[in-house]
Structures are given as C-alpha cells and as structure tokens.
Design a protein around this motif. Structure first.
Motif, PDB file in Angstrom:
ATOM      1  N   SER A   1      37.905 -49.693  96.066  1.00  0.00           N
ATOM      2  CA  SER A   1      38.905 -49.591  97.125  1.00  0.00           C
ATOM      3  C   SER A   1      38.914 -48.181  97.692  1.00  0.00           C
ATOM      4  O   SER A   1      38.641 -47.209  96.982  1.00  0.00           O
ATOM      5  N   ARG A   2      39.236 -48.074  98.955  1.00  0.00           N
ATOM      6  CA  ARG A   2      39.370 -46.759  99.592  1.00  0.00           C
ATOM      7  C   ARG A   2      40.852 -46.357  99.641  1.00  0.00           C
ATOM      8  O   ARG A   2      41.715 -47.165  99.970  1.00  0.00           O
ATOM      9  N   VAL A   3      41.109 -45.106  99.333  1.00  0.00           N
ATOM     10  CA  VAL A   3      42.442 -44.518  99.438  1.00  0.00           C
ATOM     11  C   VAL A   3      42.388 -43.488 100.559  1.00  0.00           C
ATOM     12  O   VAL A   3      41.602 -42.544 100.500  1.00  0.00           O
ATOM     13  N   ILE A   4      43.192 -43.698 101.592  1.00  0.00           N
ATOM     14  CA  ILE A   4      43.157 -42.826 102.765  1.00  0.00           C
ATOM     15  C   ILE A   4      44.497 -42.120 102.898  1.00  0.00           C
ATOM     16  O   ILE A   4      45.549 -42.727 102.711  1.00  0.00           O
ATOM     17  N   MET A   5      44.438 -40.806 103.191  1.00  0.00           N
ATOM     18  CA  MET A   5      45.638 -39.981 103.244  1.00  0.00           C
ATOM     19  C   MET A   5      45.793 -39.365 104.630  1.00  0.00           C
ATOM     20  O   MET A   5      44.857 -38.776 105.159  1.00  0.00           O
TER      21      MET A   5
ATOM     22  N   VAL B   1      43.654 -36.563 106.286  1.00  0.00           N
ATOM     23  CA  VAL B   1      43.435 -35.285 105.593  1.00  0.00           C
ATOM     24  C   VAL B   1      42.591 -35.444 104.339  1.00  0.00           C
ATOM     25  O   VAL B   1      42.070 -34.460 103.815  1.00  0.00           O
ATOM     26  N   ASP B   2      42.418 -36.676 103.838  1.00  0.00           N
ATOM     27  CA  ASP B   2      41.550 -36.878 102.683  1.00  0.00           C
ATOM     28  C   ASP B   2      41.334 -38.368 102.442  1.00  0.00           C
ATOM     29  O   ASP B   2      42.086 -39.210 102.937  1.00  0.00           O
ATOM     30  N   GLU B   3      40.274 -38.667 101.682  1.00  0.00           N
ATOM     31  CA  GLU B   3      39.970 -40.023 101.258  1.00  0.00           C
ATOM     32  C   GLU B   3      39.361 -39.978  99.864  1.00  0.00           C
ATOM     33  O   GLU B   3      38.624 -39.052  99.526  1.00  0.00           O
ATOM     34  N   TYR B   4      39.662 -41.004  99.076  1.00  0.00           N
ATOM     35  CA  TYR B   4      39.120 -41.110  97.727  1.00  0.00           C
ATOM     36  C   TYR B   4      38.753 -42.566  97.446  1.00  0.00           C
ATOM     37  O   TYR B   4      39.062 -43.469  98.231  1.00  0.00           O
ATOM     38  N   ILE B   5      38.109 -42.766  96.299  1.00  0.00           N
ATOM     39  CA  ILE B   5      37.754 -44.102  95.842  1.00  0.00           C
ATOM     40  C   ILE B   5      38.585 -44.443  94.606  1.00  0.00           C
ATOM     41  O   ILE B   5      38.715 -43.631  93.687  1.00  0.00           O
TER      42      ILE B   5
ATOM     43  N   THR C   1      36.006 -36.327  97.103  1.00  0.00           N
ATOM     44  CA  THR C   1      36.559 -36.628  98.415  1.00  0.00           C
ATOM     45  C   THR C   1      35.486 -37.318  99.261  1.00  0.00           C
ATOM     46  O   THR C   1      34.314 -36.915  99.243  1.00  0.00           O
ATOM     47  N   VAL C   2      35.865 -38.381  99.946  1.00  0.00           N
ATOM     48  CA  VAL C   2      34.903 -39.115 100.781  1.00  0.00           C
ATOM     49  C   VAL C   2      35.397 -39.155 102.223  1.00  0.00           C
ATOM     50  O   VAL C   2      35.090 -40.084 102.966  1.00  0.00           O
TER      51      VAL C   2
END
Length: 355
Positions: free
Chosen positions: A201-205, A214-218, A283-284
């Motif tokens: 899943s992608r986590v988008i901030m 400002v950031d993205e994570y898995i 960070t992606v």
C-alpha cells in the motif's frame, strides 16, 4: 509509545446496531470512517453509500461509554445527517463518489474525507475538504501515479485499483499533515494479496495548509491468511478472500495504528491492528513505480480480534475515543455493513482500551 514499548490494546465491548434503521429517512449503513470530537463528545461518521440509497453523507453520533469503558447504550444516537456536495455545489450523482474516511480539521469546523473514485471507469480518487455543512472547500491534488489510466485496448495500466484505493485518512497530531493510505498496491506497483504474497500500500502525506505532497512511504500488507474457496452470498455476490488496509490513525508524527482487514468466505472478517512507523522507511515521493528496493514502514502486530472471541465484522474505521477516569485511552472502531444484513454483515462499533 516508541516501538510500542508498554503499549497494549485490549477489547472492552462491542455493539451490533439493529438492522434497518432509517434516521432522517435514509438507511443507516456503510459506516466506513469515524472520528471523535473531544470537545463535544460526539463522533463524525461517513457512509460509503455511492449516493444510491440516499445522498452521499456523513453523520454525527453519540456513543456514550460508562466508567468501565463499555457502551452505556445498545445503539448510537444519530444526532445529525449532512449531505456532501461535489465541486460545483451539487449533490453527487449516483455512483459519482465512494466516501471511505472522514477526519475533522484541526482548529476548524471543516472536515476532510476520501473517495475511492471508480477505477473501472477511470474516475480518480480524491482527498477533499468540506465545510461542516458538506459544502466543497478544496481538493488535495494527488500525484499522477495514483490516477487510473488505461492503454489503447482499455486495460488499466497505472493508478489505484478499483475499490482498493484511498481507504484510510488521518491528521498528524499537530494538524500539519494529512496522511492517506491505499487499501492495496497501485496497479503498476505489484500484486493484490494472495496466500503467498502481500501487497504494498502507498501512504501519501500532504501539507494540510498548502496542499502539497510532502512525502510518500510503503506499508506492506500481510498475505491472505489461508486458501479459501469463493462463495456466493445470499444476495448473489461472489465472495472472494482478500486483505487490505482499511484505516490509519496517527499516534505521533512518525507512528501510526493501521487496520488490516481480511475477508474470509464462510467465516466473516479477520481484523488486526498494527503499530507502524516511518522511521527508517524509504521515501518514495513522486516515484511512478516501485522497483522492489524500497524499505517499507516498520510494523508490529498490536491487536487481533481473533484473540478475543468477539465478532469484528467489516471494520473500516478507527478513532481515538474518550479517556476513561483512570487515565486509560480508548479506541473506537466502526464496521461497515455494506447494506448487506442478508449476507450476515451488520453496522457495529467496538471499544478498545490502550495502556
């Protein structure tokens, strides 16, 4: 609460709401997101009705807890129902929106909600701010990798998957960031879960004031817990085993509680709560496609409904609830009935203790 040291979660109580309630003349159901307002003691809950059984809407509720943290009543008190409008100020058309999560904006009466869109029709998901009266305020623009797109033959090649899109939403404790999460991986990022593999899943901030990403994570979702044959429900739907993220809730600026829910044909739902942290994760931000070298968020299982004997049903919402007189914090969870009582699904609420 770092690394959830000394952080324990226990089940206190569950409430199954009577089927068929129609407050304000509209069926109560599809509760996919919930948020608590400590100032008023009320909850905000959003329905994922796609404007088919009534207007796209959110509710205000009262869910009173006794001194022991158990529900003091056998049903929520529905104190209000608010239709939500599209960008033009008009009611959403049928199947024009799929609301999934709701959070109150810090120091404001506004709310922010997500919609999964409809990838099968290349309708984009959204993160949208609205007034307390449901009127459009602004959108938070999603990066291109989230937008469903198809090739010349009509096959989707990028973007969120149909009905596996922006399922969860939370604010950082200081209100500076909006954090959204997809239920499963983007089409170009990998597979949906199976008994042999999970999904990313992608986590988008977003910056909540300016709106920029400002950031993205898995976040790595677990595989399906076993092999289950498809089943046909009493209402004619084919039930398949699946698993994904249904909600996220901030603990602090780097740590979160994440709900993973699995559908098990013939058995119901499996629901776990994981602690997760962005510390040490790759960070992606802006990355169009994952390449497998990314380090996902750290995670650890905190709570599993299967250990309690309680029926979780289709849990899709979680919020911090009231603090009990002994200082114990509570979590309140909501379960979406999918307007499907014949299939054994019901609107439910659960309260958990956090120590």
């Amino acid at each position: 609460m770092s690394d959830n040291e000394g952080f324990t979660v226990t089940h206190l109580d569950s409430m199954q709401v009577t089927d068929g309630l129609t407050p304000f003349g509209v069926p109560l159901g599809g509760i996919s997101g919930i948020d608590y307002d400590d100032a008023t003691g009320r909850y905000w809950a959003i329905s994922d009705d796609r404007a088919e059984k009534g207007p796209a809407r959110f509710y205000t509720l009262e869910l009173t807890l006794g001194p022991d943290g158990r529900f003091a009543t056998d049903a929520p008190v529905v104190t209000g129902m608010t239709p939500i409008a599209d960008q033009g100020g008009e009611p959403y058309p049928k199947k024009g929106v799929d609301p999934e999560s709701i959070r109150r904006v810090h120091d404001s009466t506004d709310i922010v909600y997500t919609s999964e869109g409809d990838a099968s029709k290349l309708i984009a998901p959204l993160v949208r701010r609205a007034t307390a009266q449901g009127e459009f305020v602004r959108d938070y623009a999603l990066s291109s990798q989230y937008l469903p797109a198809a090739d010349a033959s009509g096959v989707q090649v990028t973007g969120v998957r149909n009905n596996l899109a922006l399922e969860g939403l939370t604010f950082s404790p200081d209100g500076s960031k909006i954090v959204a999460v997809t239920e499963n991986s983007l089409v170009q990022d990998g597979q949906i879960p199976s008994p042999t593999n999970g999904t990313d899943s992608r986590v988008i901030m977003f910056d909540s004031a300016g709106g920029d990403v400002v950031d993205e994570y898995i976040y790595a979702v677990e595989p399906i817990s076993g092999t289950y044959p498809d089943m046909v429900s009493p209402t004619g739907f084919t039930l398949k085993a699946d698993r994904g993220v249904t909600e996220i809730l901030a603990v602090d600026n780097n740590e979160y509680l994440v709900i993973e829910r699995g559908a098990v044909p013939g058995k119901g739902s499996e629901v776990q709560i994981y602690w997760a942290s962005t510390e040490g994760a790759t960070t992606v931000i802006g990355k169009e496609k994952l390449d497998g070298t990314e380090t996902p968020m750290r995670k650890k299982l905190l709570f599993d409904f299967s250990d309690t004997g309680a029926n979780p049903d289709n849990v899709e919402g979680i919020t911090w609830g009231p603090t009990l007189s002994d200082g114990t914090r509570t979590l309140v969870l909501s379960a979406d009935d999918n307007f499907n009582p014949e299939g054994g699904q019901h609107t439910m609420f659960h309260v958990l203790a956090v120590k």
